[in-house]
Design an enzyme around this catalytic site. Sequence first.
Site, short mmCIF file in Angstrom:
data_model
loop_
_atom_site.label_atom_id
_atom_site.label_comp_id
_atom_site.label_asym_id
_atom_site.label_seq_id
_atom_site.Cartn_x
_atom_site.Cartn_y
_atom_site.Cartn_z
N GLY A 139 1.98 89.92 22.16
CA GLY A 139 1.94 90.46 23.33
C GLY A 139 1.38 89.46 24.67
O GLY A 139 0.20 90.04 25.81
N ARG A 169 12.31 97.62 16.00
CA ARG A 169 11.35 98.48 16.75
C ARG A 169 12.95 98.66 18.09
O ARG A 169 14.24 98.75 17.59
CB ARG A 169 10.54 97.77 17.63
CG ARG A 169 9.72 96.75 17.95
CD ARG A 169 8.86 96.38 18.95
NE ARG A 169 7.62 95.17 18.10
CZ ARG A 169 7.76 93.92 18.25
NH1 ARG A 169 8.34 93.41 19.55
NH2 ARG A 169 6.71 93.16 18.18
N ARG A 262 2.41 97.87 25.83
CA ARG A 262 3.96 98.02 25.63
C ARG A 262 4.49 98.41 24.50
O ARG A 262 5.59 99.00 24.47
CB ARG A 262 4.02 96.20 24.39
CG ARG A 262 5.69 96.28 23.25
CD ARG A 262 5.38 94.39 23.01
NE ARG A 262 5.12 94.67 22.07
CZ ARG A 262 5.30 93.18 21.16
NH1 ARG A 262 5.04 92.26 21.99
NH2 ARG A 262 4.24 93.58 19.98
N ARG A 273 -2.82 92.55 14.60
CA ARG A 273 -2.30 90.89 15.87
C ARG A 273 -3.60 90.72 16.53
O ARG A 273 -3.67 89.06 16.58
CB ARG A 273 -1.26 92.22 16.71
CG ARG A 273 -0.14 91.65 16.16
CD ARG A 273 0.73 92.87 16.69
NE ARG A 273 2.21 93.16 15.75
CZ ARG A 273 3.33 91.93 15.43
NH1 ARG A 273 3.83 91.49 16.61
NH2 ARG A 273 4.50 92.74 14.92
N ASP A 297 -1.34 84.42 32.86
CA ASP A 297 -2.38 85.38 33.81
C ASP A 297 -0.71 85.70 34.68
O ASP A 297 -0.63 87.19 34.48
CB ASP A 297 -3.04 84.67 34.39
CG ASP A 297 -4.37 85.60 34.90
OD1 ASP A 297 -3.82 86.41 35.27
OD2 ASP A 297 -5.27 85.22 35.52
#
Length: 382
Positions: A139, A169, A262, A273, A297
Amino acid sequence: MGEAPAFIIDDLQTEFLNGFDLKSHVIGNKAYLIGGVNDEPTLSLGVHIFDQTRGELVNPLVLGTKPTPCKGHSAVPLNEDRILIIKRGSAPDDCIWFLEVDTQFVREQRKILGTEVVAWSKGVRGNPDKPVVISGPSGVGKGTLISMLMKEFPSMFGFSVSHTTRAPRGMEKDGVHYHFTERSAMEREIKYGKFLEFAAVHGNLYGTSVEAVEVVADAGKRCILDIDVQGARSVKASSLDAMFIFVCPPSMEELEKRLRARGTETEEQVQKRLRNAQAEIEQGQSSGIFDHILYNDNLEECYEGLKKLLGLDGNVTTSPKASPKGVEFPMDVAISKIDQKIIIKCGSPELKTTSKNLIVLDLCSLKGGAPGRTRGLDFYAI
Ligand SMILES: Nc1nc2c(ncn2[C@@H]2O[C@H](COP(=O)(O)OP(=O)(O)O)[C@@H](O)[C@H]2O)c(=O)[nH]1
Ligand SMILES: Nc1ncnc2c1ncn2[C@@H]1O[C@H](COP(=O)(O)OP(=O)(O)O)[C@@H](O)[C@H]1O
């Protein structure tokens, strides 16, 4: 190939009889018989070993990608651990091969598999750019950064497509994002030495096959690997000379937000995770594996930082590195070895790339080898 006729074993010289094209090369107490039935134009290069101590013909386990059939071949043993093969009637980039018979990889596989092992490796001219390993917690934005790089520089970078046992996915395509595979099949391939590295991550098996990295280099592109910290540690310990980058999130809260936004994982998977993320970040920052740490960031700023690390912040030519050309060998060649040089005498004046008929292959520049390619081939005509 059927059983080699007994007289070939006795004679252990080059023989052409009844359609057999077999060359034998003695290394230590073993004679390696390379070749098979020459059903022109297709000679398939099989390998048998005659063990002189036991007086037995052995069928070894042959690892690596087998050369495509050719019209014939010439061969010479090198340094007691491999045999150089020149395939005749093959494309210029497909005529030099190595049969490894006692290299470190072969010795390791022989021990693991408990049987006689040899391995093929294709010879390739030139060396690729250093691969780039990118790691970071789930992530953090690794995939996003890599996609941006591929989109801006499609001809410069290629993605190492990993194998995984996790389910695809929604948008993921087999062979593009991952090679989705059964655990038993992947474990078998790991046993046969096909993986550069592998690791259990978030409850699934992930791994980089040697081939995944080699095909990118074959295309003249710089390889990008998106792998976890355990995988990065294995690559660092391997013979692959790579650049290592770790991507950190600005905070755990932001990481959690991105992972949830996500929307690709179940709540249980998100929790797993996040639990693993803390340890990964600690290892990423303190293990000494990584050459660079990037903080993701602001995405655009992080991407600019990545490009800078890759030397892409100035004017860049985006054409792929031209792969050096090979040499087309005529049907009639004789090979000999003098120190670390191989002299290839071309018997016919048909050599397309040069009017001269001696080619020198310098062995000092060779790198890599089975189960991947033998790179850095350097040859010139005299
Ligand atoms: N060791 C190793 N890790 C991999 C490989 N491919 C992917 N990973 C890592 O596995 C983790 C999970 O990947 P994935 O399931 O795609 O989830 P994501 O990180 O949330 O996108 C990430 O840390 C990847 O970097 C691989 O071939 N080897
Ligand atoms: N700097 C960023 N700021 C906000 N969101 C981001 C940033 N970088 C990535 N994301 C988003 O976070 C999510 C996870 O990114 P992804 O690239 O899939 O991570 P990873 O491959 O490391 O698991 C994606 O939805 C992506 O759009």
